[in-house]
Design a protein around this motif. Structure first.
Motif, PDB file in Angstrom:
ATOM      1  N   TYR A 148       0.831  -1.213   0.000  1.00 55.43           N
ATOM      2  CA  TYR A 148       0.000   0.000   0.000  1.00 55.43           C
ATOM      3  C   TYR A 148       0.860   1.256   0.000  1.00 55.43           C
ATOM      4  O   TYR A 148       0.665   2.153  -0.826  1.00 55.43           O
ATOM      5  N   LEU A 152       1.135   4.133  -3.321  1.00 58.81           N
ATOM      6  CA  LEU A 152       0.656   5.516  -3.289  1.00 58.81           C
ATOM      7  C   LEU A 152       1.459   6.432  -4.207  1.00 58.81           C
ATOM      8  O   LEU A 152       0.923   7.385  -4.771  1.00 58.81           O
ATOM      9  N   ALA A 185      -7.919   3.775  -6.771  1.00 64.56           N
ATOM     10  CA  ALA A 185      -8.536   3.748  -5.444  1.00 64.56           C
ATOM     11  C   ALA A 185      -8.829   2.313  -5.011  1.00 64.56           C
ATOM     12  O   ALA A 185      -8.688   1.964  -3.829  1.00 64.56           O
ATOM     13  N   TRP A 188      -5.505   0.502  -4.028  1.00 63.61           N
ATOM     14  CA  TRP A 188      -5.072   0.974  -2.712  1.00 63.61           C
ATOM     15  C   TRP A 188      -5.925   0.370  -1.604  1.00 63.61           C
ATOM     16  O   TRP A 188      -5.408  -0.002  -0.551  1.00 63.61           O
ATOM     17  N   LYS A 189      -7.220   0.278  -1.851  1.00 67.18           N
ATOM     18  CA  LYS A 189      -8.131  -0.287  -0.851  1.00 67.18           C
ATOM     19  C   LYS A 189      -7.762  -1.730  -0.540  1.00 67.18           C
ATOM     20  O   LYS A 189      -7.730  -2.146   0.626  1.00 67.18           O
ATOM     21  N   LYS A 192      -4.370  -1.757   1.272  1.00 67.51           N
ATOM     22  CA  LYS A 192      -4.504  -1.191   2.621  1.00 67.51           C
ATOM     23  C   LYS A 192      -5.069  -2.219   3.594  1.00 67.51           C
ATOM     24  O   LYS A 192      -4.855  -2.131   4.801  1.00 67.51           O
ATOM     25  N   TYR A 229      -5.557  11.298  -2.751  1.00 65.55           N
ATOM     26  CA  TYR A 229      -4.712  11.409  -1.560  1.00 65.55           C
ATOM     27  C   TYR A 229      -5.457  12.100  -0.424  1.00 65.55           C
ATOM     28  O   TYR A 229      -5.468  11.620   0.713  1.00 65.55           O
ATOM     29  N   GLN A 232      -9.890  10.602  -0.410  1.00 64.12           N
ATOM     30  CA  GLN A 232     -10.138   9.165  -0.291  1.00 64.12           C
ATOM     31  C   GLN A 232      -9.252   8.527   0.773  1.00 64.12           C
ATOM     32  O   GLN A 232      -9.725   7.766   1.607  1.00 64.12           O
ATOM     33  N   GLU A 233      -7.953   8.856   0.725  1.00 64.53           N
ATOM     34  CA  GLU A 233      -7.002   8.241   1.651  1.00 64.53           C
ATOM     35  C   GLU A 233      -6.777   9.068   2.911  1.00 64.53           C
ATOM     36  O   GLU A 233      -6.137   8.587   3.850  1.00 64.53           O
TER      37      GLU A 233
END
Length: 256
Positions: A148, A152, A185, A188-189, A192, A229, A232-233
């Motif tokens: 993760y 990014l 997204a 990353w999900k 994560k 960034y 969402q994150e």
């Protein structure tokens, strides 16, 4: 819904893809790995995409696992892919955009790699192609693994190269959020939540890239990644600036 252990469900969002969709279907039918189903999710195309798909389905015959899913509302690529995920019968999910090209052994090579790594998430290298998808020689190599934090600052995961194991990751986790750059997204999900993406550094996909100017697209890409960034994150301003710098640097080098 009955699931099949070795089946790969290939999800293709379709919107005004009449120029490419017949080639896409032929390309999937030519895969050396045979245990697949092709889910073509038409997002209310205004061209002849649906007619072309139906013609291809008739030519392919009933033995081919090709399904046309006709949406009643145009809702964008994220919802189209999510519709495909909901309808998929396979354990494995592969995403493919209608204008991209897979090499014949893409599924066979990547599925073997996914199993070898006992992984939930795999992606591959790819090569840029021109408007006719003719390879240009510009190859994007991928790292052996991606976490993760690493992901990014480097959007090296190209959607049409991704293969996911739903037995490991689950279906809800791989559903795409309704945001711009929904694919990034989603990766990353997944990462994560503790998964690692495994990169197969073999070119198995051609990314068709039109010859028109990309300057406005680059500005839009920067806006999209920044919003991911921050919104969402929920990254801090310094973290966002740090990741954006390296994202932009790598993106520039990738396209030179």
């Amino acid at each position: 819904m009955e699931m099949t252990g070795e089946l790969v469900s290939i999800i293709v969002p379709v919107y005004n893809a009449g120029s490419y969709i017949e080639e896409t279907i032929r390309m999937v039918c030519a895969q050396t790995f045979r245990e697949w189903e092709l889910l073509l999710v038409d997002d209310c195309s205004k061209d002849d995409s649906r007619e072309r798909i139906r013609t291809c389905m008739e030519k392919a015959g009933p033995d081919k696992q090709i399904r046309l899913i006709e949406k009643n509302l145009n809702e964008g690529a994220a919802r189209a892919r999510n519709t495909g995920i909901d309808e998929a019968k396979g354990r494995y999910i592969a995403f493919l955009d209608a204008d991209d090209v897979w090499l014949p052994d893409k599924l066979e090579r990547e599925l073997a790699f996914l199993k070898e790594k006992d992984a939930a998430f795999a992606f591959t290298a790819y090569e840029f192609g021109d408007e006719q998808a003719k390879p240009t020689g510009k190859i994007v190599h991928v790292p052996a693994t991606l976490t993760y934090r690493e992901a990014l600052s480097r959007t090296v995961i190209f959607t049409s190269t991704v293969l996911l194991d739903t037995d490991k990751a689950g279906r809800e986790l791989i559903r795409m959020p309704e945001v711009k750059s929904e694919d990034s997204a989603t990766w990353w999900k997944i990462l994560k939540n503790g998964f690692t993406a495994y990169g197969l550094d073999e070119v198995l996909t051609i990314y068709r890239r039109p010859a028109r100017s990309l300057s406005s697209n680059k500005l839009e890409a920067i806006r999209r990644i920044w919003n991911l960034y921050r919104k969402q994150e929920k990254l801090s301003l310094p973290q966002s600036c740090y990741n954006l710098f390296f994202w932009a640097l790598r993106a520039t080098l990738r396209r030179l």
